[in-house]
Design a protein around this motif. Sequence first.
Motif, PDB file in Angstrom:
ATOM      1  N   CYS A   1     -30.455 -32.703 -21.086  1.00  0.00           N
ATOM      2  CA  CYS A   1     -30.807 -32.346 -22.455  1.00  0.00           C
ATOM      3  C   CYS A   1     -30.321 -33.424 -23.424  1.00  0.00           C
ATOM      4  CB  CYS A   1     -30.174 -30.994 -22.797  1.00  0.00           C
ATOM      5  SG  CYS A   1     -30.568 -30.404 -24.458  1.00  0.00           S
TER       6      CYS A   1
ATOM      7  N   HIS B   1     -29.761 -32.781 -26.543  1.00  0.00           N
ATOM      8  CA  HIS B   1     -29.051 -32.106 -27.630  1.00  0.00           C
ATOM      9  C   HIS B   1     -27.688 -31.563 -27.212  1.00  0.00           C
ATOM     10  CE1 HIS B   1     -32.782 -32.399 -29.876  1.00  0.00           C
ATOM     11  NE2 HIS B   1     -33.404 -31.952 -28.799  1.00  0.00           N
ATOM     12  N   CYS B   2     -27.468 -31.384 -25.913  1.00  0.00           N
ATOM     13  CA  CYS B   2     -26.178 -30.877 -25.433  1.00  0.00           C
ATOM     14  C   CYS B   2     -25.893 -31.530 -24.075  1.00  0.00           C
ATOM     15  CB  CYS B   2     -26.172 -29.346 -25.325  1.00  0.00           C
ATOM     16  SG  CYS B   2     -27.240 -28.672 -24.034  1.00  0.00           S
TER      17      CYS B   2
ATOM     18  N   HIS C   1     -34.168 -23.869 -19.965  1.00  0.00           N
ATOM     19  CA  HIS C   1     -33.134 -24.284 -20.924  1.00  0.00           C
ATOM     20  C   HIS C   1     -33.693 -24.228 -22.343  1.00  0.00           C
ATOM     21  CE1 HIS C   1     -29.573 -26.232 -22.483  1.00  0.00           C
ATOM     22  NE2 HIS C   1     -30.335 -27.147 -23.075  1.00  0.00           N
ATOM     23  N   THR C   2     -34.916 -24.656 -22.529  1.00  0.00           N
ATOM     24  CA  THR C   2     -35.541 -24.594 -23.852  1.00  0.00           C
ATOM     25  C   THR C   2     -35.640 -23.152 -24.322  1.00  0.00           C
ATOM     26  OG1 THR C   2     -36.799 -26.617 -23.527  1.00  0.00           O
ATOM     27  CG2 THR C   2     -37.646 -25.088 -25.181  1.00  0.00           C
TER      28      THR C   2
ATOM     29  N   SER D   1     -32.084 -22.061 -25.395  1.00  0.00           N
ATOM     30  CA  SER D   1     -31.358 -22.839 -26.409  1.00  0.00           C
ATOM     31  C   SER D   1     -32.231 -23.381 -27.539  1.00  0.00           C
ATOM     32  CB  SER D   1     -30.671 -24.024 -25.734  1.00  0.00           C
ATOM     33  OG  SER D   1     -31.660 -24.916 -25.220  1.00  0.00           O
ATOM     34  N   ASN D   2     -33.531 -23.373 -27.336  1.00  0.00           N
ATOM     35  CA  ASN D   2     -34.500 -23.996 -28.245  1.00  0.00           C
ATOM     36  C   ASN D   2     -34.335 -25.517 -28.302  1.00  0.00           C
ATOM     37  OD1 ASN D   2     -36.823 -23.708 -29.779  1.00  0.00           O
ATOM     38  ND2 ASN D   2     -35.697 -23.694 -31.705  1.00  0.00           N
ATOM     39  N   HIS D   3     -33.622 -26.110 -27.343  1.00  0.00           N
ATOM     40  CA  HIS D   3     -33.538 -27.575 -27.232  1.00  0.00           C
ATOM     41  C   HIS D   3     -34.816 -28.040 -26.545  1.00  0.00           C
ATOM     42  CE1 HIS D   3     -28.848 -27.279 -27.136  1.00  0.00           C
ATOM     43  NE2 HIS D   3     -29.355 -26.986 -28.320  1.00  0.00           N
ATOM     44  N   ARG D   4     -35.497 -29.003 -27.140  1.00  0.00           N
ATOM     45  CA  ARG D   4     -36.812 -29.396 -26.629  1.00  0.00           C
ATOM     46  C   ARG D   4     -36.891 -30.828 -26.114  1.00  0.00           C
ATOM     47  NH1 ARG D   4     -40.962 -26.095 -30.357  1.00  0.00           N
ATOM     48  NH2 ARG D   4     -39.662 -24.248 -30.557  1.00  0.00           N
TER      49      ARG D   4
END
Length: 79
Positions: free
Chosen positions: A27, A29-30, A50-51, A54-57
Motif C-alpha cells: 500500500c 498509504h500505510c 485492503h481497499t 481502508s479506502n486506500h486505493r
Amino acid sequence: MARTVLRFVTHRIAQHPDTDVTYEAECLHCKWKAESSTDSAAVDVECMSHTGMSNHRGFRRICTAFAMVVRADEDKPSA
C-alpha cells in the motif's frame, strides 16, 4: 606476433527454469503488504480487500523473476 581470433555468439535471456515468477504488492498509504504469491490474481484480490477495509486505493505492485543469459543455440538453459 600473437594473433587474436574474435567470435561473436548470439545470446538470449530466459527465465530460470527452476524458479517461478513471484508477485507482491504494498500500500502507498500505510505499511500494509500483500502476501507474496506465484498467482497474480491472489495478490490483486488482497489489494482489493485492503481497499474495502481502508479506502486506500494506491498500491505498488512488484513482479520478480529470475533470469539467465544463455547462448541462442542452446535448447534449454542449464543451472
